[in-house]
Design a protein around this motif. Sequence first.
Motif, short mmCIF file in Angstrom:
data_model
loop_
_atom_site.label_atom_id
_atom_site.label_comp_id
_atom_site.label_asym_id
_atom_site.label_seq_id
_atom_site.Cartn_x
_atom_site.Cartn_y
_atom_site.Cartn_z
N THR A 1 0.83 -1.20 0.00
CA THR A 1 0.00 0.00 0.00
C THR A 1 0.87 1.25 0.00
O THR A 1 0.62 2.20 -0.75
CB THR A 1 -0.92 0.01 1.23
OG1 THR A 1 -1.78 -1.14 1.17
CG2 THR A 1 -1.77 1.27 1.28
N LEU A 2 1.89 1.25 0.84
CA LEU A 2 2.80 2.40 0.91
C LEU A 2 3.53 2.57 -0.42
O LEU A 2 3.62 3.69 -0.94
CB LEU A 2 3.81 2.18 2.04
CG LEU A 2 4.76 3.34 2.32
CD1 LEU A 2 4.00 4.48 2.97
CD2 LEU A 2 5.91 2.89 3.21
N SER A 3 4.02 1.48 -0.97
CA SER A 3 4.75 1.54 -2.24
C SER A 3 3.85 2.03 -3.37
O SER A 3 4.29 2.81 -4.22
CB SER A 3 5.31 0.15 -2.57
OG SER A 3 5.97 0.16 -3.81
N ALA A 4 2.60 1.58 -3.39
CA ALA A 4 1.67 2.01 -4.44
C ALA A 4 1.42 3.51 -4.37
O ALA A 4 1.34 4.19 -5.40
CB ALA A 4 0.36 1.24 -4.32
N PHE A 5 1.31 4.03 -3.15
CA PHE A 5 1.12 5.48 -3.01
C PHE A 5 2.33 6.23 -3.53
O PHE A 5 2.20 7.19 -4.29
CB PHE A 5 0.87 5.85 -1.54
CG PHE A 5 1.10 7.31 -1.28
CD1 PHE A 5 0.19 8.25 -1.74
CD2 PHE A 5 2.23 7.75 -0.61
CE1 PHE A 5 0.41 9.62 -1.54
CE2 PHE A 5 2.46 9.10 -0.41
CZ PHE A 5 1.54 10.04 -0.86
N VAL A 6 3.53 5.80 -3.10
CA VAL A 6 4.75 6.49 -3.53
C VAL A 6 4.89 6.42 -5.05
O VAL A 6 5.17 7.43 -5.71
CB VAL A 6 5.99 5.88 -2.86
CG1 VAL A 6 7.26 6.52 -3.41
CG2 VAL A 6 5.92 6.06 -1.35
N LEU A 7 4.68 5.24 -5.62
CA LEU A 7 4.81 5.07 -7.06
C LEU A 7 3.82 5.95 -7.81
O LEU A 7 4.18 6.62 -8.78
CB LEU A 7 4.59 3.60 -7.43
CG LEU A 7 4.67 3.26 -8.92
CD1 LEU A 7 6.06 3.57 -9.46
CD2 LEU A 7 4.33 1.80 -9.15
N GLY A 8 2.57 5.97 -7.35
CA GLY A 8 1.56 6.80 -8.01
C GLY A 8 1.92 8.27 -7.96
O GLY A 8 1.76 9.00 -8.96
N HIS A 9 2.38 8.72 -6.80
CA HIS A 9 2.74 10.14 -6.69
C HIS A 9 3.93 10.47 -7.57
O HIS A 9 3.93 11.50 -8.27
CB HIS A 9 3.06 10.49 -5.23
CG HIS A 9 3.30 11.95 -5.03
ND1 HIS A 9 2.29 12.85 -4.73
CD2 HIS A 9 4.44 12.69 -5.14
CE1 HIS A 9 2.80 14.07 -4.65
NE2 HIS A 9 4.09 13.99 -4.89
N VAL A 10 4.94 9.62 -7.56
CA VAL A 10 6.13 9.87 -8.36
C VAL A 10 5.80 9.90 -9.85
O VAL A 10 6.31 10.74 -10.60
CB VAL A 10 7.22 8.82 -8.06
CG1 VAL A 10 8.33 8.87 -9.11
CG2 VAL A 10 7.80 9.04 -6.67
N LEU A 11 4.96 9.00 -10.29
CA LEU A 11 4.57 9.00 -11.70
C LEU A 11 3.89 10.31 -12.08
O LEU A 11 4.09 10.83 -13.19
CB LEU A 11 3.65 7.81 -12.00
CG LEU A 11 4.33 6.44 -12.00
CD1 LEU A 11 3.29 5.33 -12.17
CD2 LEU A 11 5.39 6.35 -13.10
N GLY A 12 3.09 10.86 -11.16
CA GLY A 12 2.48 12.15 -11.41
C GLY A 12 3.52 13.26 -11.50
O GLY A 12 3.44 14.14 -12.38
N GLU A 13 4.50 13.23 -10.63
CA GLU A 13 5.58 14.22 -10.66
C GLU A 13 6.38 14.12 -11.96
O GLU A 13 6.70 15.13 -12.60
CB GLU A 13 6.52 14.03 -9.48
CG GLU A 13 5.96 14.44 -8.14
CD GLU A 13 7.02 14.48 -7.06
OE1 GLU A 13 7.83 15.44 -7.04
OE2 GLU A 13 7.06 13.53 -6.25
N LEU A 14 6.71 12.89 -12.34
CA LEU A 14 7.48 12.70 -13.57
C LEU A 14 6.68 13.12 -14.79
O LEU A 14 7.23 13.67 -15.75
CB LEU A 14 7.92 11.24 -13.68
CG LEU A 14 8.89 10.75 -12.61
CD1 LEU A 14 9.16 9.27 -12.77
CD2 LEU A 14 10.19 11.54 -12.65
N GLY A 15 5.36 12.84 -14.76
CA GLY A 15 4.50 13.28 -15.85
C GLY A 15 4.48 14.79 -15.99
O GLY A 15 4.49 15.33 -17.10
#
Length: 232
Positions: free
Chosen positions: A144-158
Motif C-alpha cells: 500500500t505504501l509503495s503504491a502510493f509512492v509510485l503513483g505520486h512519483v509517476l504524477g511528478e514525472l509526468g
Amino acid sequence: MRPEHGTRGPKPTHGRRDVAVAGIRIADAEGIDAVSMRRIAAELGTGTTSLYRYVSKKDDVLELMGDEVMGELRGTTLPGDWRADLRTIARLLRETALRHPWLPSLSSGRANHGPNSLWWTELSLSAFDGMDLDTDEMLANLSTLSAFVLGHVLGELGDQEAARRSGLTHEQWMEQQGEYGPSIMNSGDWPRLTRVMIEAKTPHAADRQDRLFEAGLARVLDGLAAHLPPRK
C-alpha cells in the motif's frame, strides 16, 4: 549466483557492476529505452559481444541496474517507531525514483532479489518488529505504501515531462489557460471544482509536490494505523 566471469579466456576488463553503472548513466540521461547492449559496450569502451561474458541478456542488465540503485540506500537506519519508519521509507523511495526516473517502470514489475534489494526489503519489514502481524499483513502494508509512492512519483514525472515537451513551467502553463478557467467557474456547472479553483492554495505553491506528497502520506499512514496492533 553466477560466477563473475568464466574460467576460460583472458581476464575481463570489467565486471557486472560496471555494466550496471553504465546502464544507469545512460538511463538517467536518456531514458530506459536508450539502454542497449551496444550502448553499454560503447560506454565501457568494449565490444558488444564481450558484455555477454558478464550477462546473458538485457533483462539481466535491467535487474542489475535496479539493484545497484537500491544500493544507494545502504546505510539507512530507521527511527524505531513504525510510523516514522514508514515515513522514512516512503520519502527515500520517492527521492530515489526522482533521481532515476526510469526506476518506477522496473520496480512496478516483479520483485528484484539482488543483494541490495534484499537488504532494503529486510529493513522495510523491520518497521513491523514487535507487532502481532502475519506476513501477508506486513506485505499488504508495504505494498500500500509503495503504491502510493509510485503513483505520486509517476504524477511528478509526468508533470516534468509535460514541462519538457511544452517548454512551459507549471506557472506559465497555468497562466496560458487564459479565459478557460473563468469560463469554467462562470458557467455554474461545476460548483465543487469552482470552489477548489478559487480557494485551493496548493496548486499554486512552488512546493506543491512536496505538500501533496506529505499530505497523502499522512493519510496513508492514518489508514494503516487502523489495521496495526500496538507494538509489544
